[in-house]
Design a protein around this motif. Sequence first.
Motif, PDB file in Angstrom:
ATOM      1  N   PHE A  88      -0.549  -4.783 -11.409  1.00  0.00           N
ATOM      2  CA  PHE A  88      -0.456  -5.773 -10.338  1.00  0.00           C
ATOM      3  C   PHE A  88      -0.290  -7.168 -10.921  1.00  0.00           C
ATOM      4  O   PHE A  88       0.538  -7.968 -10.458  1.00  0.00           O
ATOM      5  N   PHE A 234     -10.860  -1.914  -7.227  1.00  0.00           N
ATOM      6  CA  PHE A 234      -9.429  -2.066  -7.503  1.00  0.00           C
ATOM      7  C   PHE A 234      -8.992  -1.409  -8.797  1.00  0.00           C
ATOM      8  O   PHE A 234      -7.881  -1.654  -9.273  1.00  0.00           O
ATOM      9  N   SER A 260      -6.063  -0.018  -2.886  1.00  0.00           N
ATOM     10  CA  SER A 260      -5.129  -0.348  -3.968  1.00  0.00           C
ATOM     11  C   SER A 260      -4.545   0.945  -4.504  1.00  0.00           C
ATOM     12  O   SER A 260      -5.156   2.022  -4.389  1.00  0.00           O
ATOM     13  N   ASP A 288      -0.312  -1.676  -2.197  1.00  0.00           N
ATOM     14  CA  ASP A 288       0.289  -2.518  -3.233  1.00  0.00           C
ATOM     15  C   ASP A 288       1.736  -2.139  -3.463  1.00  0.00           C
ATOM     16  O   ASP A 288       2.604  -2.981  -3.539  1.00  0.00           O
TER      17      ASP A 288
END
Length: 346
Positions: A88, A234, A260, A288
């Motif tokens: 990410f 996460f 996530s 995501d």
Amino acid sequence: MAETQAGTGGRPTLESVAELAGVSRATASRVVNGGAGVRTALREKVERAVAELGYVPNLAARTLVTRRNRAIGVVVAEPEARFFSDPFFAQHLRGISRELAAADNQMVLLLAEDERDHERIGRYLAGGHVDGVLLFSLHRSDPTPDIAQRLGLPFVIGGRPGWPGAESDRELVYVDNDNRGGARLAVQHLRSLGRTRIATITGPLDQTSSVDRLDGYRDLLPDGDADLIAVGDFTADGGIRAMTELLDRRPDVDAVFAASDAMASGALRVLRAAGRRVPEDVAVVGFDDVESIAAWTEPTLTTVRQEIEEMGRLMTRLLLRRLNDPSASAPSSVIIPTRLVRRGTA
């Protein structure tokens, strides 16, 4: 002549540029440092001289003239272990880096894990090394926005600021994806598949993105069982722990919305080890659409896509706009729509 052009140290000087171009030193300085008020013909002469001599401006001198370092601090409130392992952040930084490079600005990356890091970063920012700051992955108690405000340093936040009074502060500028709406899309899709025992794995609840995604889940399941909510962090390991906890509490779970993709990948590992078929027994949706996770899980991951790289780009554009024209009007917030991407897990 060669000595004049190269300077006494063998490196071209501003004086040698001015001499070769046939202009004054002041004119050469204005062109090199991006100043206005120079006729096109003279500017072209200076630019040709710069190219011919291979002149590189002195950054310290340029800063004195322009009052700009052409450097932007990027503060990420995460430990190194997570920052360098979670794709990410790579996508987010790619958007920031590309936008800064296009504007001939440098990126200075600063990671903050604990109080000592925040103190170190505060000292660095106070030293005048950067023109502005981009802040993201903030946690509720993060002091960096206060530090930047106290220093009078322009900043833009990635994510909805969550401290008291932030929503009404028109001076705060932030960019976020529609986390709450995206969570609603995920749950709505799972319900459309006939799933009735829909669990969620949240992110850390001291971050607004996690809170907003949990709120979106609750919007469609207002009477949901608290046993179907597990808190993660996460990370894939957080997803493993949370999914294990959910199966222990509610072995009848038939769907999971993980906040996530990394946590969804961990949940898939636990479900596979427990003999649960995905999506036949348990449908899974992530959040995501991180390119290196969603397309490589088995089955491939149905997920809510947020525009991670675009978020970094927009943050950077807003900050540069504030730096280049402080009086220009700009939105105090930008919310980017999210969308569901259907693949194999739901």
